[in-house]
Structures are given as C-alpha cells and as structure tokens.
Design an enzyme around this catalytic site. Sequence first.
Site, mmCIF file in Angstrom:
data_model
loop_
_atom_site.group_PDB
_atom_site.id
_atom_site.type_symbol
_atom_site.label_atom_id
_atom_site.label_comp_id
_atom_site.label_asym_id
_atom_site.label_seq_id
_atom_site.Cartn_x
_atom_site.Cartn_y
_atom_site.Cartn_z
ATOM 1 N N HIS A 182 52.573 31.743 -15.252
ATOM 2 C CA HIS A 182 53.774 32.576 -15.317
ATOM 3 C C HIS A 182 53.558 33.635 -16.377
ATOM 4 O O HIS A 182 54.321 33.772 -17.332
ATOM 5 C CB HIS A 182 55.021 31.730 -15.622
ATOM 6 C CG HIS A 182 56.299 32.346 -15.128
ATOM 7 N ND1 HIS A 182 57.145 31.757 -14.223
ATOM 8 C CD2 HIS A 182 56.865 33.547 -15.435
ATOM 9 C CE1 HIS A 182 58.189 32.539 -14.002
ATOM 10 N NE2 HIS A 182 58.033 33.628 -14.717
ATOM 11 N N ASN A 193 60.782 34.766 -4.593
ATOM 12 C CA ASN A 193 61.689 35.217 -5.658
ATOM 13 C C ASN A 193 62.374 36.487 -5.187
ATOM 14 O O ASN A 193 61.712 37.470 -4.850
ATOM 15 C CB ASN A 193 60.899 35.520 -6.931
ATOM 16 C CG ASN A 193 60.249 34.272 -7.529
ATOM 17 O OD1 ASN A 193 60.426 33.169 -7.015
ATOM 18 N ND2 ASN A 193 59.494 34.447 -8.604
ATOM 19 N N GLU A 248 54.840 35.521 -9.022
ATOM 20 C CA GLU A 248 55.019 36.966 -8.838
ATOM 21 C C GLU A 248 53.721 37.754 -9.079
ATOM 22 O O GLU A 248 53.616 38.560 -10.017
ATOM 23 C CB GLU A 248 56.162 37.474 -9.713
ATOM 24 C CG GLU A 248 57.483 36.814 -9.354
ATOM 25 C CD GLU A 248 58.675 37.426 -10.064
ATOM 26 O OE1 GLU A 248 58.503 38.250 -10.969
ATOM 27 O OE2 GLU A 248 59.818 37.054 -9.695
ATOM 28 N N GLU A 259 63.116 31.668 -7.186
ATOM 29 C CA GLU A 259 63.951 32.407 -8.130
ATOM 30 C C GLU A 259 64.984 33.237 -7.392
ATOM 31 O O GLU A 259 64.638 33.952 -6.456
ATOM 32 C CB GLU A 259 63.125 33.374 -8.999
ATOM 33 C CG GLU A 259 62.317 32.734 -10.074
ATOM 34 C CD GLU A 259 61.534 33.752 -10.872
ATOM 35 O OE1 GLU A 259 62.010 34.885 -11.056
ATOM 36 O OE2 GLU A 259 60.409 33.427 -11.294
ATOM 37 N N ARG A 277 62.055 23.694 -12.105
ATOM 38 C CA ARG A 277 60.819 24.473 -12.071
ATOM 39 C C ARG A 277 60.569 25.054 -13.453
ATOM 40 O O ARG A 277 61.409 25.812 -13.960
ATOM 41 C CB ARG A 277 60.916 25.593 -11.030
ATOM 42 C CG ARG A 277 59.682 26.461 -10.990
ATOM 43 C CD ARG A 277 59.840 27.716 -10.150
ATOM 44 N NE ARG A 277 58.634 28.537 -10.257
ATOM 45 C CZ ARG A 277 58.643 29.859 -10.323
ATOM 46 N NH1 ARG A 277 59.790 30.519 -10.251
ATOM 47 N NH2 ARG A 277 57.529 30.531 -10.449
ATOM 48 N N TYR A 300 65.762 39.148 -5.981
ATOM 49 C CA TYR A 300 66.841 39.562 -6.868
ATOM 50 C C TYR A 300 67.689 40.673 -6.272
ATOM 51 O O TYR A 300 68.903 40.715 -6.446
ATOM 52 C CB TYR A 300 66.291 40.017 -8.221
ATOM 53 C CG TYR A 300 65.749 38.881 -9.040
ATOM 54 C CD1 TYR A 300 64.404 38.508 -8.972
ATOM 55 C CD2 TYR A 300 66.590 38.144 -9.869
ATOM 56 C CE1 TYR A 300 63.910 37.450 -9.702
ATOM 57 C CE2 TYR A 300 66.100 37.074 -10.614
ATOM 58 C CZ TYR A 300 64.759 36.746 -10.524
ATOM 59 O OH TYR A 300 64.274 35.689 -11.262
HETATM 60 N N1 LIG Z 1 59.314 48.331 -6.789
HETATM 61 N N2 LIG Z 1 58.794 49.266 -7.439
HETATM 62 N N3 LIG Z 1 59.301 49.758 -8.563
HETATM 63 C C1 LIG Z 1 58.634 50.782 -9.323
HETATM 64 C C2 LIG Z 1 59.229 50.804 -10.712
HETATM 65 O O1 LIG Z 1 59.472 49.481 -11.111
HETATM 66 C C3 LIG Z 1 59.975 49.384 -12.403
HETATM 67 C C4 LIG Z 1 60.475 47.979 -12.728
HETATM 68 O O2 LIG Z 1 59.996 47.054 -11.768
HETATM 69 C C5 LIG Z 1 60.304 45.727 -11.924
HETATM 70 C C6 LIG Z 1 60.181 44.930 -10.809
HETATM 71 C C7 LIG Z 1 60.468 43.598 -10.883
HETATM 72 C C8 LIG Z 1 60.911 43.051 -12.086
HETATM 73 C C9 LIG Z 1 61.266 41.638 -12.108
HETATM 74 C C10 LIG Z 1 61.800 40.927 -13.146
HETATM 75 N N4 LIG Z 1 62.034 39.718 -12.623
HETATM 76 C C11 LIG Z 1 62.714 38.581 -13.288
HETATM 77 C C12 LIG Z 1 61.608 37.637 -13.677
HETATM 78 N N5 LIG Z 1 60.964 37.047 -12.501
HETATM 79 C C13 LIG Z 1 60.152 35.997 -13.092
HETATM 80 C C14 LIG Z 1 60.964 35.469 -14.232
HETATM 81 O O3 LIG Z 1 60.136 35.406 -15.360
HETATM 82 C C15 LIG Z 1 62.103 36.457 -14.451
HETATM 83 O O4 LIG Z 1 62.250 36.765 -15.817
HETATM 84 N N6 LIG Z 1 61.625 39.655 -11.385
HETATM 85 N N7 LIG Z 1 61.171 40.833 -11.046
HETATM 86 C C16 LIG Z 1 61.018 43.848 -13.222
HETATM 87 C C17 LIG Z 1 60.734 45.200 -13.136
#
Ligand SMILES: N=NNCCOCCOc1ccc(-c2cn(C[C@@H]3NC[C@@H](O)[C@H]3O)nn2)cc1
Length: 447
Positions: free
Chosen positions: A121, A294, A166, A353, A77, A296
């Site tokens: 993306h 996705n 996302e 992911e 991907r 994590y």
């Molecule tokens: N939930 N509320 N929070 C409120 C406060 O959030 C603060 C921070 O929030 C986030 C939430 C999610 C992420 C994140 C990063 N990746 C990784 C990438 N995915 C696509 C691919 O490119 C990877 O690099 N996935 N998700 C980062 C920060």
Amino acid sequence: MTTIEFPQDLKWGAATAAYQIEGAANKDGRAPSIWDTFSHTPGNVKNGDNGDEACDSYHRYKEDVQYLKELGVDVYRFSISWPRVMPGATGDLNPEGVGYYRNLIQELVDNGIEPIITLYHWDLPQSLQENGGWENRNTVDAFQEYASAMFREFGDVVKKWITINEPWCASFLSNYIGMHAPGKQDLQAAIDVSHHLLLAHGKSVQAFRDIVPDGEIGYAPNVDWLEPYSPAQEDKDACEREMQWKVQWFMDPVFKGEYPQLLQDIFAKHNGYLKVEEGDMDIISQPIDFMGINYYSGHVARYKEGNGMFDIEPIWVDYDKTDIGWPVYADGFYKVLTHLQELYGDIPIYITENGACYNHEVKDGIVNDQERIDYLKQHLTALHRAIKSGVPIKGYILWSLLDNFEWAEGYSKRFGIIHVNYRTFERTKKESFYWYKQTVHNNWFEI
Ligand SMILES: N=NNCCOCCOc1ccc(-c2cn(C[C@@H]3NC[C@@H](O)[C@H]3O)nn2)cc1
C-alpha cells in the site's frame, strides 16, 4: 420507506493502510519508506504533515479492533509496512515488526474478524528507491521475497491477500503526475513502474500458490467512471482513452495477458514505451481468486484537443462534491461495475475501498456527518443495482475505519467513520459509524 437489502453472504468490512494509521515511524526497527522521505520533503504534503505518528494505531490497535467488533464487520483490510517487517527490504525479518502484525491478527481472530492483508500500500522501502525503486526490475524480486516471507509468517491464519493497492496511483499518479511518492514526472518511468508492479503481482501470486494453497489472492485497482458529455464519437473516444488508462492498462494484462494497444500507441506519441520481457505476460496473467475495486468518484468529460495526454477535459459543474473536491457520482459506481463484468466476465469482486471525505469536527461529543451517510446510501444502492444486474460482488469494505493521513492532503482530509484527534489520538465515533453498524447488522438499510 424503501429498503435496500443485500445477499446474506455479502461480507462487510472496513479498511486502513499502514503508513496512514500506524505512526511509530521510527519505532522498533522500522526503516524509512518512500512516503517518509516524500512527506518530510517540504512542499509535498499539505501543512507539512507526515506519518510519523498518524493515528498511533501501532500502540492503539486493540482499541481499533474493539471498534471493528462493535461495528460487527466480517473483515478488516489492513496493510503490512514492508520496511517495518523487513528493514533491509530483503533478507532478515524484524521480530518487533512481525510481532506487531501477529498481535494485530490474533486480536482480530479473537474478536471474530477475518483479516485481509494488503502487501503493498505504497510504502516502498526507501533503500530500494535509492536503486530506482519500482523503475528497477530488481524490485520485483525483492517484492516476491517480502511477499513470500509474509505468506510463510501469516498464511496459516490469514487466507485472503491483496498484492498491490491501486497500481495506477503507485505508478502514474506517483511517477507521471508526480502528486504521490516518489514524486516524479516522467512518463517512461511511470510505464516501467506500472509493468514492474504487475510483474510483482504475478510473481507473488505464483509464490502464494505454493505457500498458502488454501488461500485466496487478488489485487486492488482503483477505477472511476467517465461519462461522455454527448453521444458525439469524439466525446466517447476521449472518455474511453482515459478509462483505459485506469481500467484496461491494469486489468487486460491480468485477465487477457496483454496491454491495450490503444494506450501503447498514445504513450508512444509521448515517447513512452512498454518494455516487456519474454514470459512476463504469462507471469502477470496468473489466475487470481478475486479483484478488489476501489471507487470514489466519476464525472462527465468531453473531447478537448491538446488537453493532456488524452485530449479530454472534465466537466464537474453540476455535482455535489465531497470535502476533497471529488464529485459525488454514485451512478458511476454502478456503471463501472457492470462495465468491468462486460470486459472481464464473472471475476469475483470485493469493493476494497469506497467512502467519502467530509471534514466534520467533534461538537459536544458528536460528529454529525450526515453527508457521509448520504454518500454511503447512494453508493450502496448503486452497488445493490450492480449485484441485481449479476455482478458477482463478494464484499464491501468501507474506506476508512479511521480518519488518517490522506497522502498529499495530509490530515486535512478526513475519510473515517471514526474521528481522530491528531494531538491526543482520541477516537470519536461519527454518526456514520452508527449508521454503518446498523446497516452491517441488518444487512439492509432504508433510503
Ligand atoms: N484521473 N486523472 N487525473 C489527473 C489528475 O489527477 C490528480 C489527482 O489524482 C488522484 C487520483 C486518485 C486519488 C486517490 C486517493 N484515493 C484515496 C486512497 N486510496 C487508497 C487509500 O490509501 C486512500 O487514502 N484514491 N484515489 C488521488 C488523486
């Protein structure tokens, strides 16, 4: 030993994204994206990092494909950089940009690996951002033109496509929280962006049906799992509110043709309003062939009046955390997948992911990232539980093949099963690479 064995037809893969690995940001006609602008603005990205060179995969893609071949994965991907193939955002295609992806696709096919393309993306052409970007409804038509051009260019070979990666990150993280490009903190802007991203998804699905009639298309929302701190209704309600922010807000429109009223009411209390035009929901709820998920992390959370938009506070006290600070919460993976099936039925799911940040460096030619292997064992076991519970999981695509530019964290956070030296671009296979290679080959692993 206990063995976890997967269905024979499960597809195994690895994932990357254009701005995070390609580099060559100013090469061969590529125009700037919002992430070029954002990363070059002091203070936005840790250590002042940017994607100008990244992993230099623009020049090293053949080497990267050989790693995929050695892994034995079924699919790879990757995303197309909109400003690389269409520097004006609409109109003429850039032959060098299109040529890069044609060469990459051919290299994959020649090595028996199926390409899965992500169209968006996060690297919106900066020229569109000058006119409001995704806040501007006109960007929807620009995206449909770009997507249709890519379907026509590559749809003869590439049969699995993802429209938007996302959308929660591309809308609320980027325009309300402000952590990602373009870095706004405006709820109304974020709501408008979320709707236009889903509209762009729907319009590109419509175009796809005409241009690639034998293809499959979906999108890739990110989800996490919020476990109520106690059985108290206020704790359950708090978790439901925030879960709906990532799940229902982006899935109800696609699978039910409507936005959740609970969230519309919450947004209204903060002067944020959905602006839907006649016919929009019919476009958004175009049938799709699969949903990418996705995942994590997840965590326990509880009601806390006045805390943020959802009156909720996270309780992360008792989990191991990865090197990006996210709790290791594999049970949440199982719970969110079964939750999605309860909400939306048997839509086929690709895990587009899943992976972990551990920042091990190379020592005597070895990267001993046992923690990443442990994370993968825990999450693949959770995935197996979901499969055994009847969730129609079609594939598992690991994030990420390479250490890469982790957005606002820059190069300080490493998600790869291959270590990248950002000065020399030398790749070093981590211990997790060999573990994943064995798992893909066997279609099982031992815990
Ligand atoms: N939930 N509320 N929070 C409120 C406060 O959030 C603060 C921070 O929030 C986030 C939430 C999610 C992420 C994140 C990063 N990746 C990784 C990438 N995915 C696509 C691919 O490119 C990877 O690099 N996935 N998700 C980062 C920060």
